[in-house]
Write a protein that holds these residues in place. Structure first.
Motif, PDB file in Angstrom:
ATOM      1  N   LEU A  81       0.827  -1.204   0.000  1.00 12.13           N
ATOM      2  CA  LEU A  81       0.000   0.000   0.000  1.00 12.13           C
ATOM      3  C   LEU A  81       0.862   1.255   0.000  1.00 12.13           C
ATOM      4  CD1 LEU A  81      -2.955  -0.782   2.467  1.00 12.13           C
ATOM      5  CD2 LEU A  81      -3.110  -0.356   0.009  1.00 12.13           C
ATOM      6  N   ALA A  82       1.942   1.223   0.781  1.00 14.19           N
ATOM      7  CA  ALA A  82       2.845   2.381   0.836  1.00 14.19           C
ATOM      8  C   ALA A  82       3.471   2.649  -0.530  1.00 14.19           C
ATOM      9  CB  ALA A  82       3.931   2.146   1.889  1.00 14.19           C
ATOM     10  N   VAL A  83       3.912   1.577  -1.202  1.00 15.07           N
ATOM     11  CA  VAL A  83       4.509   1.744  -2.528  1.00 15.07           C
ATOM     12  C   VAL A  83       3.473   2.259  -3.518  1.00 15.07           C
ATOM     13  CG1 VAL A  83       5.617   0.536  -4.452  1.00 15.07           C
ATOM     14  CG2 VAL A  83       6.264  -0.013  -2.097  1.00 15.07           C
ATOM     15  N   PHE A  84       2.234   1.752  -3.408  1.00 16.81           N
ATOM     16  CA  PHE A  84       1.183   2.235  -4.314  1.00 16.81           C
ATOM     17  C   PHE A  84       0.952   3.727  -4.124  1.00 16.81           C
ATOM     18  CE2 PHE A  84      -3.307   3.465  -4.573  1.00 16.81           C
ATOM     19  CZ  PHE A  84      -3.465   3.403  -5.950  1.00 16.81           C
ATOM     20  N   TYR A  85       0.812   4.170  -2.872  1.00 22.82           N
ATOM     21  CA  TYR A  85       0.585   5.593  -2.624  1.00 22.82           C
ATOM     22  C   TYR A  85       1.751   6.427  -3.161  1.00 22.82           C
ATOM     23  CZ  TYR A  85      -3.345   4.528   0.468  1.00 22.82           C
ATOM     24  OH  TYR A  85      -4.548   4.107   0.969  1.00 22.82           O
ATOM     25  N   PHE A  86       2.967   5.948  -2.949  1.00 22.44           N
ATOM     26  CA  PHE A  86       4.139   6.682  -3.428  1.00 22.44           C
ATOM     27  C   PHE A  86       4.125   6.795  -4.949  1.00 22.44           C
ATOM     28  CE2 PHE A  86       8.498   5.944  -5.162  1.00 22.44           C
ATOM     29  CZ  PHE A  86       8.912   7.266  -5.085  1.00 22.44           C
ATOM     30  N   VAL A  87       3.910   5.684  -5.638  1.00 26.96           N
ATOM     31  CA  VAL A  87       3.947   5.696  -7.101  1.00 26.96           C
ATOM     32  C   VAL A  87       2.789   6.513  -7.663  1.00 26.96           C
ATOM     33  CG1 VAL A  87       3.839   4.265  -9.171  1.00 26.96           C
ATOM     34  CG2 VAL A  87       5.135   3.481  -7.194  1.00 26.96           C
TER      35      VAL A  87
ATOM     36  N   THR B 235      -3.149   0.724  10.278  1.00 21.86           N
ATOM     37  CA  THR B 235      -2.328   0.101   9.236  1.00 21.86           C
ATOM     38  C   THR B 235      -2.408   0.883   7.940  1.00 21.86           C
ATOM     39  OG1 THR B 235      -2.732  -2.074  10.235  1.00 21.86           O
ATOM     40  CG2 THR B 235      -1.891  -2.040   7.980  1.00 21.86           C
ATOM     41  N   VAL B 236      -3.616   1.261   7.548  1.00 20.34           N
ATOM     42  CA  VAL B 236      -3.799   2.056   6.331  1.00 20.34           C
ATOM     43  C   VAL B 236      -3.101   3.406   6.468  1.00 20.34           C
ATOM     44  CG1 VAL B 236      -5.505   3.272   4.917  1.00 20.34           C
ATOM     45  CG2 VAL B 236      -5.949   0.921   5.666  1.00 20.34           C
ATOM     46  N   SER B 237      -3.237   4.034   7.625  1.00 21.79           N
ATOM     47  CA  SER B 237      -2.651   5.363   7.817  1.00 21.79           C
ATOM     48  C   SER B 237      -1.130   5.324   7.782  1.00 21.79           C
ATOM     49  CB  SER B 237      -3.135   5.964   9.146  1.00 21.79           C
ATOM     50  OG  SER B 237      -2.611   5.248  10.250  1.00 21.79           O
TER      51      SER B 237
ATOM     52  N   VAL C 180       3.889   6.535   4.979  1.00 18.04           N
ATOM     53  CA  VAL C 180       5.167   6.074   4.418  1.00 18.04           C
ATOM     54  C   VAL C 180       5.250   6.416   2.934  1.00 18.04           C
ATOM     55  CG1 VAL C 180       6.531   4.024   3.856  1.00 18.04           C
ATOM     56  CG2 VAL C 180       5.517   4.245   6.119  1.00 18.04           C
ATOM     57  N   GLY C 181       4.144   6.213   2.206  1.00 17.62           N
ATOM     58  CA  GLY C 181       4.132   6.566   0.791  1.00 17.62           C
ATOM     59  C   GLY C 181       4.387   8.042   0.557  1.00 17.62           C
ATOM     60  N   LEU C 182       3.788   8.894   1.373  1.00 13.76           N
ATOM     61  CA  LEU C 182       4.010  10.345   1.244  1.00 13.76           C
ATOM     62  C   LEU C 182       5.431  10.729   1.623  1.00 13.76           C
ATOM     63  CD1 LEU C 182       0.629  11.599   2.720  1.00 13.76           C
ATOM     64  CD2 LEU C 182       1.423  11.935   0.380  1.00 13.76           C
ATOM     65  N   LEU C 183       5.970  10.072   2.640  1.00 15.23           N
ATOM     66  CA  LEU C 183       7.346  10.360   3.044  1.00 15.23           C
ATOM     67  C   LEU C 183       8.327   9.978   1.934  1.00 15.23           C
ATOM     68  CD1 LEU C 183       9.299  11.308   5.236  1.00 15.23           C
ATOM     69  CD2 LEU C 183       9.307   8.965   6.138  1.00 15.23           C
ATOM     70  N   LEU C 184       8.078   8.844   1.289  1.00 12.41           N
ATOM     71  CA  LEU C 184       8.923   8.443   0.167  1.00 12.41           C
ATOM     72  C   LEU C 184       8.856   9.465  -0.960  1.00 12.41           C
ATOM     73  CD1 LEU C 184       8.189   4.597  -0.050  1.00 12.41           C
ATOM     74  CD2 LEU C 184      10.332   5.694   0.672  1.00 12.41           C
ATOM     75  N   GLN C 185       7.657   9.984  -1.213  1.00 14.25           N
ATOM     76  CA  GLN C 185       7.524  11.002  -2.253  1.00 14.25           C
ATOM     77  C   GLN C 185       8.290  12.271  -1.883  1.00 14.25           C
ATOM     78  OE1 GLN C 185       3.583  12.482  -2.924  1.00 14.25           O
ATOM     79  NE2 GLN C 185       4.194  13.747  -4.663  1.00 14.25           N
ATOM     80  N   PHE C 186       8.189  12.656  -0.619  1.00 11.70           N
ATOM     81  CA  PHE C 186       8.896  13.853  -0.158  1.00 11.70           C
ATOM     82  C   PHE C 186      10.404  13.683  -0.309  1.00 11.70           C
ATOM     83  CE2 PHE C 186      11.007  16.267   3.208  1.00 11.70           C
ATOM     84  CZ  PHE C 186      10.480  17.531   3.016  1.00 11.70           C
ATOM     85  N   LEU C 187      10.907  12.527   0.078  1.00 14.47           N
ATOM     86  CA  LEU C 187      12.345  12.267  -0.026  1.00 14.47           C
ATOM     87  C   LEU C 187      12.774  12.193  -1.487  1.00 14.47           C
ATOM     88  CD1 LEU C 187      12.783   9.571   2.782  1.00 14.47           C
ATOM     89  CD2 LEU C 187      13.402  12.007   2.874  1.00 14.47           C
ATOM     90  N   ASN C 188      11.972  11.571  -2.318  1.00 13.72           N
ATOM     91  CA  ASN C 188      12.307  11.465  -3.738  1.00 13.72           C
ATOM     92  C   ASN C 188      12.393  12.836  -4.390  1.00 13.72           C
ATOM     93  OD1 ASN C 188      12.737  10.058  -6.226  1.00 13.72           O
ATOM     94  ND2 ASN C 188      10.601  10.376  -6.767  1.00 13.72           N
TER      95      ASN C 188
ATOM     96  N   ARG D 252       3.528  19.242   2.372  1.00 13.13           N
ATOM     97  CA  ARG D 252       2.996  17.907   2.105  1.00 13.13           C
ATOM     98  C   ARG D 252       3.175  16.965   3.297  1.00 13.13           C
ATOM     99  NH1 ARG D 252       1.134  14.959  -2.152  1.00 13.13           N
ATOM    100  NH2 ARG D 252       1.199  16.820  -3.445  1.00 13.13           N
ATOM    101  N   LEU D 253       4.139  17.268   4.162  1.00 13.32           N
ATOM    102  CA  LEU D 253       4.332  16.428   5.348  1.00 13.32           C
ATOM    103  C   LEU D 253       3.118  16.491   6.272  1.00 13.32           C
ATOM    104  CD1 LEU D 253       8.077  17.110   6.225  1.00 13.32           C
ATOM    105  CD2 LEU D 253       7.092  15.129   5.075  1.00 13.32           C
ATOM    106  N   PHE D 254       2.374  17.601   6.226  1.00 17.71           N
ATOM    107  CA  PHE D 254       1.153  17.681   7.025  1.00 17.71           C
ATOM    108  C   PHE D 254       0.146  16.621   6.590  1.00 17.71           C
ATOM    109  CE2 PHE D 254       2.868  21.819   8.030  1.00 17.71           C
ATOM    110  CZ  PHE D 254       2.469  22.019   9.337  1.00 17.71           C
ATOM    111  N   LEU D 255       0.171  16.270   5.309  1.00 18.14           N
ATOM    112  CA  LEU D 255      -0.726  15.239   4.801  1.00 18.14           C
ATOM    113  C   LEU D 255      -0.400  13.897   5.445  1.00 18.14           C
ATOM    114  CD1 LEU D 255      -3.026  14.881   2.798  1.00 18.14           C
ATOM    115  CD2 LEU D 255      -1.337  14.454   1.012  1.00 18.14           C
ATOM    116  N   ALA D 256       0.900  13.585   5.561  1.00 20.74           N
ATOM    117  CA  ALA D 256       1.313  12.331   6.202  1.00 20.74           C
ATOM    118  C   ALA D 256       0.954  12.334   7.681  1.00 20.74           C
ATOM    119  CB  ALA D 256       2.814  12.132   6.022  1.00 20.74           C
TER     120      ALA D 256
END
Length: 477
Positions: A4-10, A127-129, A134-142, A250-254
């Motif tokens: 799920l985290a990878v899906f949100y990130f992608v 779990t969903v949250s 994690v997906g948003l954090l990966l996007q932020f780091l990317n 965007r970190l506020f979203l996470a």
């Protein structure tokens, strides 16, 4: 959770990259409209997963489907290449639509498989949250740590392939367990421990699952009208160069997603409706602030806080609902599909409102939406009910160190499942279908359990069984 985290990130990362590339070839309004197109195509991908799986099960040539899945990463990588090499609006739009069609399919598959793995979890919203954060954090780091848009795109393409690999691995782990549970509901044996965990963990029952599904769909689409308007306001500002949405806001979203998971799981999910009602009020106020010419940054922060709650709400809601639907594959990812379709429907109208001068009309529409959402939320929760856990129900029956119910079960040699059925019959005024739903068994299976209880106690009906239990004297059988 990882899938799920990878899906949100992608998904979110590709959407952000697409907006950036599209901004080179069209104005801010065109970017918002193009974003609506790819979201609409992704919704088709979400809905297509169930149809493809049915087609696959009926086909006599499963090898062809496996071969198509094996070569799927090749056109996906080509899609990202076109996203960067595209020299015009149509090329970018075409590559974006293709990528989001595949993303929709993989997203629906990910949600369905995650639903099977999460079934029986005591903290589904958390779990969903966490996966969302994690997906948003990966996007932020990317976006902030890697150099250059090309490197970001390569990382996204690699993560896309990783998502495909993860869904294949999840299918091997989740689906066998799911089929075992289905067989157990049809009468085969299942361990007492697993049965207890399944009943104790799921706290929501559905009076009418189909009606609840329709109510939740309506609720999500109406809420999306507000959230898509806010998202379009952010996209317009980003495309115009006045705000970079890939930075720290965007970190506020996470953080809001994490907070939503904690709050939604409080007291077995009892406050979810009230929390979402408050979030809806906050979001409506946000639209009015932005439209009235107020400061954009506070409105942006309110948007991110509200949007995190919204995503966790509809994702968790449809994951739980999928257990009670005939086609769980279709309903597990329906939240994201409904959200994306709502964004498409709202796209053109919201842009006209945001770029227009009729602020009174916007305020009136916002208030009307708020009223409709309130009615839809009330409708949805009227179709659901909280189910007491066996521990909570058992406390009412306990007298001393060993409860009367346990002593009765021992005296009449009841199985653990028969004891749970008797417990619900004693403490619930619901009909047999609702009791069957709370126990995660079919109605026919529940009647078989009741029949066994009648046979062991010498009674002939549900009422007779309950009367026999309360008249039972412990010193004689």
């Amino acid at each position: 959770m990882l899938s799920l985290a990878v899906f949100y990130f992608v998904f979110l990362g590709t959407e952000y990259l697409f907006d950036n590339r599209m901004a080179l070839y069209t104005d801010p309004t065109g970017v918002v409209l193009a974003q609506s197109y790819i979201l609409g195509v992704s919704a088709l991908g979400f809905l297509a997963y169930s149809l493809i799986e049915k087609w696959k099960s009926k086909s006599g040539n499963p090898t062809a489907f496996k071969a198509a899945g094996f070569f799927l990463p090749v056109p996906v990588i080509a899609g990202y290449v076109l996203l960067f090499a595209g020299t015009g609006y149509r090329v970018l739009l075409g590559s974006g639509c293709f990528l989001f069609l595949i993303l929709g399919y993989l997203g629906s598959r990910t949600h369905y498989l995650a639903a099977q793995l999460l079934r029986g979890s005591r903290h589904p919203a958390k779990t969903v949250s966490v996966a969302y954060a994690v997906g948003l954090l990966l996007q932020f780091l990317n976006h902030n740590l890697l150099w250059g848009e090309t490197v970001e795109g390569i990382f996204l393409a690699g993560s896309f392939v990783m998502l495909w690999v993860l869904t294949v691995g999840m299918a091997q782990n989740a689906l066998p367990g799911y089929h075992r549970r289905q067989k157990a509901e049809d009468g085969e044996t299942v361990s007492v421990k697993n049965a207890q965990e399944g009943v104790a963990a799921e706290r929501i029952s559905w009076r009418n699952p189909r009606l609840a599904g329709v109510a939740l769909l309506v609720t999500v689409v109406l809420m999306t009208c507000i959230f898509a308007t806010l998202d379009n306001a952010v996209t317009l500002a980003h495309a115009a160069g006045t705000m970079d949405i890939g930075q720290w806001p965007r970190l506020f979203l996470a953080l809001s997603g994490l907070l939503a998971g904690v709050l939604f799981d409080l007291n077995n999910g009892r406050y979810r409706g009230l929390i979402m009602y408050a979030v809806t009020i906050l979001s409506t106020i946000c639209v009015l602030i932005i439209e009235s010419g107020g400061s954009f940054l506070p409105g942006l922060l309110i948007f991110y806080v509200s949007a995190g709650f919204f995503v966790v709400f509809f994702t968790n809601g449809f994951l739980q609902l999928s257990y009670r639907m005939q086609d769980g594959r279709l309903w597990a990812g329906m939240g994201r599909a409904a959200n994306n379709l709502g964004a498409v429907i709202t796209g053109v109208a919201s842009v006209s409102l945001l770029t227009g001068e009729d602020h009174i009309l916007t305020a009136v529409l916002g208030l009307v939406l708020f009223v409709l959402i309130s009615v839809a939320l009330l409708w949805y929760y009227s179709c659901t009910q909280l189910v007491k856990s066996p521990e909570e129900m058992g406390n009412r029956e306990m007298s001393g160190s060993q409860g009367r119910l346990e002593r009765f079960a021992e005296a009449y040699d009841l199985t653990e499942r028969e004891r749970e059925v008797l417990q619900l019959l004693l403490l619930s005024d619901d009909g047999m279908q609702e009791i069957a739903d709370s126990l995660f068994v079919s109605r026919a299976m529940l009647y078989r359990h009741v029949s066994a209880l009648n046979e062991k106690t010498g009674t002939r009906s549900r009422i007779g069984l309950i009367q026999f239990y309360y008249n039972w004297e412990e010193d004689k059988k």
